[in-house]
Design an enzyme around this catalytic site. Sequence first.
Site, PDB file in Angstrom:
ATOM      1  N   LYS A  65       0.921  -1.661   0.049  1.00 39.32           N
ATOM      2  CA  LYS A  65      -0.113   0.199   0.289  1.00 39.32           C
ATOM      3  C   LYS A  65       1.033   1.442  -0.259  1.00 39.32           C
ATOM      4  O   LYS A  65       1.790   1.338  -0.080  1.00 39.32           O
ATOM      5  CB  LYS A  65      -0.397  -0.070   1.591  1.00 39.32           C
ATOM      6  CG  LYS A  65      -2.169  -1.153   2.038  1.00 39.32           C
ATOM      7  CD  LYS A  65      -2.757  -1.574   2.225  1.00 39.32           C
ATOM      8  CE  LYS A  65      -3.942  -2.760   2.334  1.00 39.32           C
ATOM      9  NZ  LYS A  65      -4.373  -2.817   3.718  1.00 39.32           N
TER      10      LYS A  65
ATOM     11  N   TYR B 222     -12.039  -3.642  -2.673  1.00 31.50           N
ATOM     12  CA  TYR B 222     -12.791  -3.581  -1.682  1.00 31.50           C
ATOM     13  C   TYR B 222     -14.257  -3.724  -1.156  1.00 31.50           C
ATOM     14  O   TYR B 222     -15.087  -3.021  -0.682  1.00 31.50           O
ATOM     15  CB  TYR B 222     -12.000  -2.530  -1.001  1.00 31.50           C
ATOM     16  CG  TYR B 222     -10.458  -2.869  -0.502  1.00 31.50           C
ATOM     17  CD1 TYR B 222     -10.206  -3.715  -0.127  1.00 31.50           C
ATOM     18  CD2 TYR B 222     -10.016  -1.908   0.028  1.00 31.50           C
ATOM     19  CE1 TYR B 222      -9.399  -4.058   1.022  1.00 31.50           C
ATOM     20  CE2 TYR B 222      -8.441  -2.088   0.572  1.00 31.50           C
ATOM     21  CZ  TYR B 222      -8.089  -3.178   0.591  1.00 31.50           C
ATOM     22  OH  TYR B 222      -7.267  -3.329   1.454  1.00 31.50           O
TER      23      TYR B 222
ATOM     24  N   ASN C 273      -1.499  -0.669   7.586  1.00 31.15           N
ATOM     25  CA  ASN C 273      -1.398  -1.894   7.883  1.00 31.15           C
ATOM     26  C   ASN C 273      -0.276  -2.852   6.518  1.00 31.15           C
ATOM     27  O   ASN C 273       0.466  -3.243   7.110  1.00 31.15           O
ATOM     28  CB  ASN C 273      -2.485  -2.206   8.020  1.00 31.15           C
ATOM     29  CG  ASN C 273      -3.667  -2.654   7.363  1.00 31.15           C
ATOM     30  OD1 ASN C 273      -3.527  -2.062   6.406  1.00 31.15           O
ATOM     31  ND2 ASN C 273      -4.590  -3.549   7.404  1.00 31.15           N
TER      32      ASN C 273
ATOM     33  N   HIS D 117      -1.399  -5.835   1.654  1.00 30.01           N
ATOM     34  CA  HIS D 117      -2.942  -6.659   2.021  1.00 30.01           C
ATOM     35  C   HIS D 117      -2.759  -7.770   1.450  1.00 30.01           C
ATOM     36  O   HIS D 117      -1.570  -7.854   0.135  1.00 30.01           O
ATOM     37  CB  HIS D 117      -4.017  -5.458   0.828  1.00 30.01           C
ATOM     38  CG  HIS D 117      -4.543  -7.144  -0.029  1.00 30.01           C
ATOM     39  ND1 HIS D 117      -6.089  -7.180   0.684  1.00 30.01           N
ATOM     40  CD2 HIS D 117      -4.479  -7.122  -1.374  1.00 30.01           C
ATOM     41  CE1 HIS D 117      -6.560  -7.786  -0.094  1.00 30.01           C
ATOM     42  NE2 HIS D 117      -5.774  -8.641  -1.183  1.00 30.01           N
TER      43      HIS D 117
ATOM     44  N   GLU E 290      -9.106 -11.087  -7.647  1.00 26.90           N
ATOM     45  CA  GLU E 290      -7.926  -9.976  -7.245  1.00 26.90           C
ATOM     46  C   GLU E 290      -7.348  -9.811  -8.875  1.00 26.90           C
ATOM     47  O   GLU E 290      -6.795  -8.738  -8.630  1.00 26.90           O
ATOM     48  CB  GLU E 290      -7.468 -10.192  -5.715  1.00 26.90           C
ATOM     49  CG  GLU E 290      -8.497  -9.538  -4.440  1.00 26.90           C
ATOM     50  CD  GLU E 290      -8.117 -10.350  -3.091  1.00 26.90           C
ATOM     51  OE1 GLU E 290      -6.671 -10.448  -3.161  1.00 26.90           O
ATOM     52  OE2 GLU E 290      -9.061  -9.692  -1.938  1.00 26.90           O
TER      53      GLU E 290
HETATM   54  P1  ATP Z   1      -6.512  -6.294   2.976  1.00 21.89           P
HETATM   55  O1  ATP Z   1      -7.684  -6.414   2.376  1.00 21.89           O
HETATM   56  O2  ATP Z   1      -5.830  -4.968   3.080  1.00 21.89           O
HETATM   57  O3  ATP Z   1      -4.957  -7.593   3.308  1.00 21.89           O
HETATM   58  P2  ATP Z   1      -7.195  -7.746   5.584  1.00 21.89           P
HETATM   59  O4  ATP Z   1      -7.804  -8.563   5.173  1.00 21.89           O
HETATM   60  O5  ATP Z   1      -6.469  -8.442   6.361  1.00 21.89           O
HETATM   61  O6  ATP Z   1      -6.981  -6.197   4.991  1.00 21.89           O
HETATM   62  P3  ATP Z   1     -10.357  -6.966   6.203  1.00 21.89           P
HETATM   63  O7  ATP Z   1     -10.900  -6.805   6.899  1.00 21.89           O
HETATM   64  O8  ATP Z   1      -9.814  -6.800   4.304  1.00 21.89           O
HETATM   65  O9  ATP Z   1      -8.861  -6.818   6.076  1.00 21.89           O
HETATM   66  O10 ATP Z   1      -9.949  -4.998   5.843  1.00 21.89           O
HETATM   67  C1  ATP Z   1      -9.600  -4.221   4.079  1.00 21.89           C
HETATM   68  C2  ATP Z   1      -8.466  -2.914   5.095  1.00 21.89           C
HETATM   69  O11 ATP Z   1      -9.576  -2.174   5.545  1.00 21.89           O
HETATM   70  C3  ATP Z   1      -7.294  -3.308   6.218  1.00 21.89           C
HETATM   71  O12 ATP Z   1      -6.767  -3.798   5.607  1.00 21.89           O
HETATM   72  C4  ATP Z   1      -7.667  -2.084   6.740  1.00 21.89           C
HETATM   73  O13 ATP Z   1      -6.958  -1.204   6.443  1.00 21.89           O
HETATM   74  C5  ATP Z   1      -8.827  -0.884   6.831  1.00 21.89           C
HETATM   75  N1  ATP Z   1      -9.720  -1.663   7.628  1.00 21.89           N
HETATM   76  C6  ATP Z   1     -10.171  -2.771   7.944  1.00 21.89           C
HETATM   77  N2  ATP Z   1     -10.956  -2.795   9.548  1.00 21.89           N
HETATM   78  C7  ATP Z   1     -10.728  -1.535   9.606  1.00 21.89           C
HETATM   79  C8  ATP Z   1     -11.352  -0.781  10.772  1.00 21.89           C
HETATM   80  N3  ATP Z   1     -12.009  -1.573  11.517  1.00 21.89           N
HETATM   81  N4  ATP Z   1     -10.964   0.600  10.968  1.00 21.89           N
HETATM   82  C9  ATP Z   1      -9.888   0.466  10.191  1.00 21.89           C
HETATM   83  N5  ATP Z   1      -9.322   0.474   9.160  1.00 21.89           N
HETATM   84  C10 ATP Z   1      -9.857  -1.029   8.827  1.00 21.89           C
HETATM   85 MG    MG Z   2      -9.014  -8.507   3.431  1.00 18.92          MG
END
Ligand code: ATP
Ligand code: MG
Length: 138
Positions: free
Chosen positions: A10, A50, A113, A116, A127
């Site tokens: 990211k 997303y 974070n 992804h 994806e």
């Molecule tokens: P990613 O899809 O980015 O790999 P992930 O699969 O671990 O992450 P997801 O639940 O898919 O997590 O969430 C997608 C992204 O949205 C997260 O990486 C984070 O950046 C953001 N996100 C998720 N939950 C929250 C939250 N509660 N508050 C803020 N940002 C969030």
């Molecule tokens: Mg995810």
Amino acid sequence: MSETTLVLIKPGGVDRNLIGEITRRIEARNLKVVGLKLFRAPRETVETHYEEHRGKGFFEPVVAYLTSGPVVAMAVRGTNAVRAVRTMMGATNPVDANPGTIRGDFALTIDDNLTHSSADPEAAERELALWFSEGLPF
Ligand code: ATP
Ligand code: MG
């Protein structure tokens, strides 16, 4: 079983100069990089990526974050690549991520974070088609 998964570095990871470190860890694991590009992702691509989160409170902020600067999109192939890479990235919220994971070693907050990776083989297929619509070189 050999699988191919999608990794995104990211904008925060690109800004922190972590492209090399993250790629090094993936290759050191004996996973092969089979697609790689650095570019600014169109908003439409990120929104589709997303889509499952549309309507949630963090949808707009996460789309804004992903479009705030260049990203690296990487296709990564190897045995059990999907789960192996997810585990290497660590928990979504970096405060819960184990040391030794990318998030556990380099990130502190969920809104930055760094990476992804695809959650399961179905997500990986969807994806990869989205981020590498031109196809993979091998
Ligand atoms: P990613 O899809 O980015 O790999 P992930 O699969 O671990 O992450 P997801 O639940 O898919 O997590 O969430 C997608 C992204 O949205 C997260 O990486 C984070 O950046 C953001 N996100 C998720 N939950 C929250 C939250 N509660 N508050 C803020 N940002 C969030
Ligand atoms: Mg995810």
